[in-house]
Design a protein around this motif. Sequence first.
Motif, PDB file in Angstrom:
ATOM      1  N   GLY A 289       2.533 -11.436 -17.140  1.00 24.51           N
ATOM      2  CA  GLY A 289       3.638 -12.354 -17.401  1.00 24.51           C
ATOM      3  C   GLY A 289       4.761 -11.724 -18.204  1.00 24.51           C
ATOM      4  N   SER A 290       4.981 -10.423 -18.027  1.00 25.55           N
ATOM      5  CA  SER A 290       6.003  -9.737 -18.814  1.00 25.55           C
ATOM      6  C   SER A 290       7.099  -9.179 -17.913  1.00 25.55           C
ATOM      7  N   THR A 291       8.301  -9.091 -18.464  1.00 25.76           N
ATOM      8  CA  THR A 291       9.437  -8.517 -17.750  1.00 25.76           C
ATOM      9  C   THR A 291      10.238  -7.629 -18.678  1.00 25.76           C
ATOM     10  N   TYR A 292      10.956  -6.679 -18.087  1.00 26.19           N
ATOM     11  CA  TYR A 292      11.850  -5.806 -18.834  1.00 26.19           C
ATOM     12  C   TYR A 292      13.089  -5.574 -17.999  1.00 26.19           C
ATOM     13  N   LEU A 293      14.232  -5.590 -18.642  1.00 28.44           N
ATOM     14  CA  LEU A 293      15.496  -5.306 -17.965  1.00 28.44           C
ATOM     15  C   LEU A 293      16.338  -4.451 -18.896  1.00 28.44           C
ATOM     16  N   ARG A 294      16.808  -3.368 -18.390  1.00 25.63           N
ATOM     17  CA  ARG A 294      17.605  -2.433 -19.178  1.00 25.63           C
ATOM     18  C   ARG A 294      18.889  -3.103 -19.669  1.00 25.63           C
ATOM     19  N   ASN A 295      19.263  -2.829 -20.907  1.00 27.80           N
ATOM     20  CA  ASN A 295      20.430  -3.501 -21.498  1.00 27.80           C
ATOM     21  C   ASN A 295      21.697  -3.303 -20.667  1.00 27.80           C
ATOM     22  N   SER A 296      21.887  -2.112 -20.137  1.00 30.18           N
ATOM     23  CA  SER A 296      23.135  -1.816 -19.440  1.00 30.18           C
ATOM     24  C   SER A 296      23.283  -2.566 -18.114  1.00 30.18           C
ATOM     25  N   VAL A 297      22.205  -3.184 -17.632  1.00 32.11           N
ATOM     26  CA  VAL A 297      22.297  -3.910 -16.369  1.00 32.11           C
ATOM     27  C   VAL A 297      22.096  -5.412 -16.557  1.00 32.11           C
ATOM     28  N   LYS A 298      21.864  -5.846 -17.775  1.00 28.04           N
ATOM     29  CA  LYS A 298      21.674  -7.277 -18.020  1.00 28.04           C
ATOM     30  C   LYS A 298      22.929  -8.054 -17.622  1.00 28.04           C
ATOM     31  N   GLY A 299      22.696  -9.181 -16.961  1.00 28.04           N
ATOM     32  CA  GLY A 299      23.809  -9.988 -16.487  1.00 28.04           C
ATOM     33  C   GLY A 299      24.309  -9.554 -15.117  1.00 28.04           C
ATOM     34  N   ARG A 300      23.836  -8.400 -14.632  1.00 31.31           N
ATOM     35  CA  ARG A 300      24.272  -7.893 -13.324  1.00 31.31           C
ATOM     36  C   ARG A 300      23.099  -7.695 -12.363  1.00 31.31           C
ATOM     37  N   PHE A 301      21.971  -7.231 -12.847  1.00 31.48           N
ATOM     38  CA  PHE A 301      20.801  -6.959 -11.998  1.00 31.48           C
ATOM     39  C   PHE A 301      19.722  -8.007 -12.241  1.00 31.48           C
ATOM     40  N   THR A 302      19.003  -8.338 -11.186  1.00 32.13           N
ATOM     41  CA  THR A 302      17.868  -9.254 -11.284  1.00 32.13           C
ATOM     42  C   THR A 302      16.719  -8.699 -10.451  1.00 32.13           C
ATOM     43  N   MET A 303      15.562  -8.614 -11.072  1.00 30.77           N
ATOM     44  CA  MET A 303      14.373  -8.172 -10.344  1.00 30.77           C
ATOM     45  C   MET A 303      13.494  -9.362 -10.026  1.00 30.77           C
ATOM     46  N   SER A 304      12.898  -9.347  -8.830  1.00 25.30           N
ATOM     47  CA  SER A 304      11.998 -10.428  -8.447  1.00 25.30           C
ATOM     48  C   SER A 304      10.881  -9.867  -7.572  1.00 25.30           C
ATOM     49  N   ILE A 305       9.856 -10.659  -7.412  1.00 29.27           N
ATOM     50  CA  ILE A 305       8.721 -10.283  -6.568  1.00 29.27           C
ATOM     51  C   ILE A 305       8.366 -11.443  -5.660  1.00 29.27           C
ATOM     52  N   ASN A 306       8.176 -11.134  -4.377  1.00 23.23           N
ATOM     53  CA  ASN A 306       7.616 -12.097  -3.441  1.00 23.23           C
ATOM     54  C   ASN A 306       6.169 -11.678  -3.236  1.00 23.23           C
ATOM     55  N   ASN A 307       5.252 -12.359  -3.927  1.00 22.68           N
ATOM     56  CA  ASN A 307       3.848 -11.952  -3.865  1.00 22.68           C
ATOM     57  C   ASN A 307       3.257 -12.138  -2.464  1.00 22.68           C
ATOM     58  N   ALA A 308       3.730 -13.151  -1.755  1.00 17.08           N
ATOM     59  CA  ALA A 308       3.216 -13.395  -0.402  1.00 17.08           C
ATOM     60  C   ALA A 308       3.552 -12.228   0.529  1.00 17.08           C
ATOM     61  N   LYS A 309       4.715 -11.615   0.312  1.00 18.81           N
ATOM     62  CA  LYS A 309       5.133 -10.478   1.133  1.00 18.81           C
ATOM     63  C   LYS A 309       4.778  -9.141   0.491  1.00 18.81           C
ATOM     64  N   ASN A 310       4.253  -9.210  -0.748  1.00 19.44           N
ATOM     65  CA  ASN A 310       3.935  -7.990  -1.482  1.00 19.44           C
ATOM     66  C   ASN A 310       5.144  -7.058  -1.542  1.00 19.44           C
ATOM     67  N   THR A 311       6.280  -7.660  -1.839  1.00 14.80           N
ATOM     68  CA  THR A 311       7.557  -6.939  -1.866  1.00 14.80           C
ATOM     69  C   THR A 311       8.303  -7.272  -3.145  1.00 14.80           C
ATOM     70  N   ALA A 312       8.858  -6.240  -3.756  1.00 10.05           N
ATOM     71  CA  ALA A 312       9.696  -6.409  -4.948  1.00 10.05           C
ATOM     72  C   ALA A 312      11.149  -6.178  -4.567  1.00 10.05           C
ATOM     73  N   TYR A 313      12.031  -6.831  -5.287  1.00  9.48           N
ATOM     74  CA  TYR A 313      13.458  -6.740  -4.995  1.00  9.48           C
ATOM     75  C   TYR A 313      14.234  -6.420  -6.272  1.00  9.48           C
ATOM     76  N   LEU A 314      15.359  -5.784  -6.083  1.00  8.70           N
ATOM     77  CA  LEU A 314      16.305  -5.589  -7.171  1.00  8.70           C
ATOM     78  C   LEU A 314      17.683  -5.996  -6.651  1.00  8.70           C
ATOM     79  N   GLN A 315      18.133  -7.160  -7.084  1.00 11.60           N
ATOM     80  CA  GLN A 315      19.467  -7.639  -6.728  1.00 11.60           C
ATOM     81  C   GLN A 315      20.465  -7.046  -7.708  1.00 11.60           C
ATOM     82  N   MET A 316      21.418  -6.314  -7.199  1.00 13.50           N
ATOM     83  CA  MET A 316      22.394  -5.645  -8.039  1.00 13.50           C
ATOM     84  C   MET A 316      23.781  -6.175  -7.729  1.00 13.50           C
TER      85      MET A 316
END
Length: 121
Positions: A56-83
Amino acid sequence: EVQLVESGGGLVQTGGSLRLSCAASGFSFDDYAVGWFRQAPGKEREGVSCISSSAGSTYLRNSVKGRFTMSINNAKNTAYLQMNNLKPEDTAVYYCTAALILDCSDGGDYWGQGTQVTVSS
């Protein structure tokens, strides 16, 4: 066989958006933490964002906060990075990595081949 396959990189203008995908096989993101790292020419690899569903933990680099979002679709076993609102300094090869316990400063046990992101000014 454990495999991570990234996709979604490309060339975009400053202010543009990209969505990176990391498809995993041979293990489940239900059990493994996953992260995005990047390496620009002449620079060290750096952690961008990491998620551990089991912890239940997350980390996001300071320089990308507010611009990048990471997510996971567990059903598809796929992670995403929206930039969004990309900047030239975001130009790098982006890698997906995974481990049972992931240190977002070092990376994991498994790595994808990387996908190039280039932001033009």
